[in-house]
Design an enzyme around this catalytic site. Structure first.
Site, PDB file in Angstrom:
ATOM      1  N   GLU A   1       4.291  -6.832   1.190  1.00 19.97           N
ATOM      2  CA  GLU A   1       3.828  -7.200  -0.145  1.00 19.97           C
ATOM      3  C   GLU A   1       3.580  -5.961  -1.023  1.00 19.97           C
ATOM      4  O   GLU A   1       2.447  -5.663  -1.408  1.00 19.97           O
ATOM      5  CB  GLU A   1       2.553  -8.035  -0.053  1.00 19.97           C
ATOM      6  CG  GLU A   1       2.778  -9.403   0.570  1.00 19.97           C
ATOM      7  CD  GLU A   1       1.497 -10.204   0.735  1.00 19.97           C
ATOM      8  OE1 GLU A   1       1.598 -11.434   0.879  1.00 19.97           O
ATOM      9  OE2 GLU A   1       0.397  -9.606   0.731  1.00 19.97           O
TER      10      GLU A   1
ATOM     11  N   CYS B   1     -15.397   4.669 -27.675  1.00 19.34           N
ATOM     12  CA  CYS B   1     -16.713   5.266 -27.880  1.00 19.34           C
ATOM     13  C   CYS B   1     -17.399   5.461 -26.530  1.00 19.34           C
ATOM     14  O   CYS B   1     -18.417   4.842 -26.217  1.00 19.34           O
ATOM     15  CB  CYS B   1     -17.549   4.376 -28.794  1.00 19.34           C
ATOM     16  SG  CYS B   1     -19.047   5.162 -29.391  1.00 19.34           S
ATOM     17  N   GLU B   2     -16.807   6.307 -25.696  1.00 20.16           N
ATOM     18  CA  GLU B   2     -17.297   6.629 -24.362  1.00 20.16           C
ATOM     19  C   GLU B   2     -16.943   8.081 -24.050  1.00 20.16           C
ATOM     20  O   GLU B   2     -15.782   8.475 -24.185  1.00 20.16           O
ATOM     21  CB  GLU B   2     -16.650   5.741 -23.288  1.00 20.16           C
ATOM     22  CG  GLU B   2     -17.032   4.286 -23.336  1.00 20.16           C
ATOM     23  CD  GLU B   2     -18.414   4.026 -22.765  1.00 20.16           C
ATOM     24  OE1 GLU B   2     -18.971   4.923 -22.096  1.00 20.16           O
ATOM     25  OE2 GLU B   2     -18.932   2.917 -23.000  1.00 20.16           O
TER      26      GLU B   2
ATOM     27  N   GLY C   1       3.420  -3.730  -4.381  1.00 18.17           N
ATOM     28  CA  GLY C   1       3.205  -3.968  -5.805  1.00 18.17           C
ATOM     29  C   GLY C   1       3.386  -2.690  -6.582  1.00 18.17           C
ATOM     30  O   GLY C   1       4.336  -2.523  -7.344  1.00 18.17           O
ATOM     31  N   ARG C   2       2.468  -1.740  -6.351  1.00 18.81           N
ATOM     32  CA  ARG C   2       2.500  -0.453  -7.044  1.00 18.81           C
ATOM     33  C   ARG C   2       3.845   0.257  -6.864  1.00 18.81           C
ATOM     34  O   ARG C   2       4.389   0.840  -7.809  1.00 18.81           O
ATOM     35  CB  ARG C   2       1.370   0.432  -6.500  1.00 18.81           C
ATOM     36  CG  ARG C   2       1.192   1.749  -7.230  1.00 18.81           C
ATOM     37  CD  ARG C   2       0.299   2.682  -6.427  1.00 18.81           C
ATOM     38  NE  ARG C   2      -0.888   2.038  -5.922  1.00 18.81           N
ATOM     39  CZ  ARG C   2      -2.080   2.107  -6.487  1.00 18.81           C
ATOM     40  NH1 ARG C   2      -2.239   2.804  -7.593  1.00 18.81           N
ATOM     41  NH2 ARG C   2      -3.111   1.497  -5.955  1.00 18.81           N
TER      42      ARG C   2
ATOM     43  N   GLY D   1       0.788  -1.233   0.000  1.00 16.35           N
ATOM     44  CA  GLY D   1       0.000   0.000   0.000  1.00 16.35           C
ATOM     45  C   GLY D   1       0.811   1.270   0.000  1.00 16.35           C
ATOM     46  O   GLY D   1       0.259   2.368   0.128  1.00 16.35           O
TER      47      GLY D   1
ATOM     48  N   TYR E   1      -1.162  -1.416 -12.660  1.00 12.62           N
ATOM     49  CA  TYR E   1      -2.603  -1.370 -12.951  1.00 12.62           C
ATOM     50  C   TYR E   1      -2.922  -0.693 -14.284  1.00 12.62           C
ATOM     51  O   TYR E   1      -4.022  -0.201 -14.480  1.00 12.62           O
ATOM     52  CB  TYR E   1      -3.357  -0.694 -11.800  1.00 12.62           C
ATOM     53  CG  TYR E   1      -3.090  -1.361 -10.488  1.00 12.62           C
ATOM     54  CD1 TYR E   1      -3.568  -2.634 -10.225  1.00 12.62           C
ATOM     55  CD2 TYR E   1      -2.305  -0.736  -9.512  1.00 12.62           C
ATOM     56  CE1 TYR E   1      -3.288  -3.277  -9.028  1.00 12.62           C
ATOM     57  CE2 TYR E   1      -2.018  -1.367  -8.312  1.00 12.62           C
ATOM     58  CZ  TYR E   1      -2.516  -2.643  -8.075  1.00 12.62           C
ATOM     59  OH  TYR E   1      -2.232  -3.280  -6.894  1.00 12.62           O
TER      60      TYR E   1
ATOM     61  N   ARG F   1      -8.057   3.381 -15.040  1.00 14.48           N
ATOM     62  CA  ARG F   1      -8.055   3.999 -13.718  1.00 14.48           C
ATOM     63  C   ARG F   1      -8.673   5.404 -13.664  1.00 14.48           C
ATOM     64  O   ARG F   1      -9.359   5.724 -12.691  1.00 14.48           O
ATOM     65  CB  ARG F   1      -6.637   4.020 -13.135  1.00 14.48           C
ATOM     66  CG  ARG F   1      -6.084   2.626 -12.846  1.00 14.48           C
ATOM     67  CD  ARG F   1      -4.732   2.671 -12.152  1.00 14.48           C
ATOM     68  NE  ARG F   1      -4.862   3.147 -10.784  1.00 14.48           N
ATOM     69  CZ  ARG F   1      -4.459   4.342 -10.370  1.00 14.48           C
ATOM     70  NH1 ARG F   1      -3.917   5.208 -11.215  1.00 14.48           N
ATOM     71  NH2 ARG F   1      -4.608   4.685  -9.117  1.00 14.48           N
TER      72      ARG F   1
END
Length: 441
Positions: free
Chosen positions: A294, A365-366, A296-297, A249, A394, A334
């Site tokens: 742990e 197309c959004e 990650g990011r 985190g 991510y 994200r």
């Protein structure tokens, strides 16, 4: 901009990452393109490990959180650095195995692991299964009983510590879908259930208080709660818990509103955790647990950029100007999902003065396919190369084929060399599993 030694503009103002100019990357691999700086990944992993060695006597380890970025190449890097990993699906386990990674060094997480996934993990000698649900205990014990093995397990606890982060990525609130609450007694109930199982052995306890955290006090508080729980386990069962996994985190730099952390700053997270545990061991008279973290990011996030080519420019005079790119929400969901914010540059002219405020719009197309809603840039034109920073985590792992767009390839760079970590998708790849039912023919 959060430049560093292995990713910064050259004297001509062109962004260079891992010793390779971005224009050369576009020429060789095309756009959109994920680019990962291997030197940065290795340096963060080694810094975390060295900090545990220095402040905790090396009695612990670092597990890369695969959900941030999973492919064979990243597991090869983790293997070369003698890292652990955490995995959250059979697909991640398969990918790690395919890379030659020793899966006995893996932690298997998940709030709803499928029976088939648990069987796959056990059959492939997974290191530790992190229990996240009371029913999982009986299911896993039955699987291990039939196989005639004893499986190491941790339980994921919910310490009730709310870190200051986006509500979608807070994972330790009492109403979280993850973990056993310590406060209401669920965590102790899970411990007692595991101790009754002949084919499970309690290895340790886990927690994870959220993502993108910059407040070190949150980790201190989590250590206090977790060591209190370890003491409660000792007093209730007589068992000394052998491992404390504090999760990850740790926050990374996305925009100027985020701190610009050096490796030393990242390591300070680990130092704070180790010092808090050492104090708790002494004051609470518990055995010193093996420490696992742990991240990650924080390992891959800032290692990555995404390169895009500019297409149409849509200027609604006096209202808004859109700079349209050849990627979008299919390669970075994200901003739409979390309202995540990023920084970007015209990558071949990083030193140019910003002259206008624009929105960087994707090709899906959004209406919500906006990568950066408002950013000050030099005047952009068709064909310009845009680099969006801190997309190593991510980005690829959450990518999709929405609108039948191809998921961009991933290229890794180091010391002037580049190569695919994930090759490009073809149209055939996108439609490979399609089938026309017989009754429609």
């Amino acid at each position: 901009m959060n430049y560093r030694k292995s990713m910064m503009p050259n004297k001509n103002g062109e962004l260079v990452i891992g010793g390779v100019k971005v224009s050369e990357l576009r020429e060789k691999y095309g756009t959109p393109l994920y680019v990962m700086d291997v030197e940065f990944i290795k340096s963060v992993c080694c810094a975390f490990k060295d900090t545990i060695a220095k402040y905790y006597g090396g009695f612990g380890g670092v597990a890369f959180a695969s959900k941030a970025f999973s492919c064979k190449a990243i597991y090869a890097i983790m293997k070369s650095l003698d890292m652990n990993i955490d995995v959250v699906s059979a697909g991640e386990i398969y990918t790690a195995l395919s890379s030659g990674f020793d899966i006995s060094k893996a932690y298997f997480h998940g709030n709803n692991k499928l029976v088939s996934e648990l069987e796959y993990a056990v059959n492939n000698n997974i290191g530790v299964v992190v229990i996240d649900n009371i029913e999982e205990i009986e299911i896993l014990n039955d699987i291990c009983s039939k196989k005639g093995i004893v499986q190491k397990v941790n339980i994921r606890t919910n310490p009730g510590v709310e870190a200051h982060t986006h509500s979608y990525i807070q994972t330790a609130k009492i109403d979280s879908k993850f973990g056993f609450s310590i406060e209401n007694g669920d965590a102790m109930t899970a411990i007692l259930c595991i101790l009754k199982c002949k084919n499970l052995t309690l290895n340790g306890v886990n927690c994870h208080i959220g993502s993108q955290i910059f407040d070190s006090n949150a980790f201190r508080l989590a250590v206090d709660v977790m060591t209190d729980f370890i003491l409660e386990i000792k007093n209730t069962t007589g068992i000394e818990i052998g491992e404390l996994n504090m999760g990850g985190g740790f926050g990374v730099h996305y925009t100027e509103s985020d701190p610009k952390y050096s490796l030393e700053d990242y390591c300070n997270y680990i130092k704070i955790i180790t010092m808090a545990i050492n104090d708790a061991v002494e004051s609470k008279k518990i055995a010193k647990p093996r420490l696992m973290v742990e991240p990650g990011r924080s390992i891959v996030g800032e290692s990555g950029i995404t390169l895009y080519s500019v297409g149409n420019i849509r200027d609604i005079k006096g209202i808004k100007k859109y700079v349209c790119i050849d990627g979008g929400m299919f390669d970075n969901i994200r901003p739409a999902l979390y309202q995540a914010e990023y920084e970007a540059v015209i990558a071949t002219n990083c030193n140019a003065k910003a002259e206008e405020t624009v929105s960087i719009a994707g090709k899906c197309c959004e209406s919500g396919d906006i990568i950066i809603d408002k950013i000050d840039l030099p005047v952009a034109k068709r064909g310009d190369l845009i680099a969006v920073f801190t997309t190593g985590a991510y980005g690829y792992s959450m990518a999709s084929n929405y609108n039948r767009n191809a998921i961009p390839p991933v290229v890794m760079v180091e010391n002037g060399k580049s190569d695919y970590a994930v090759k490009p998708q073809s149209f055939e790849d996108i439609a490979r599993n399609d089938n026309i039912p017989d009754f429609l023919k």
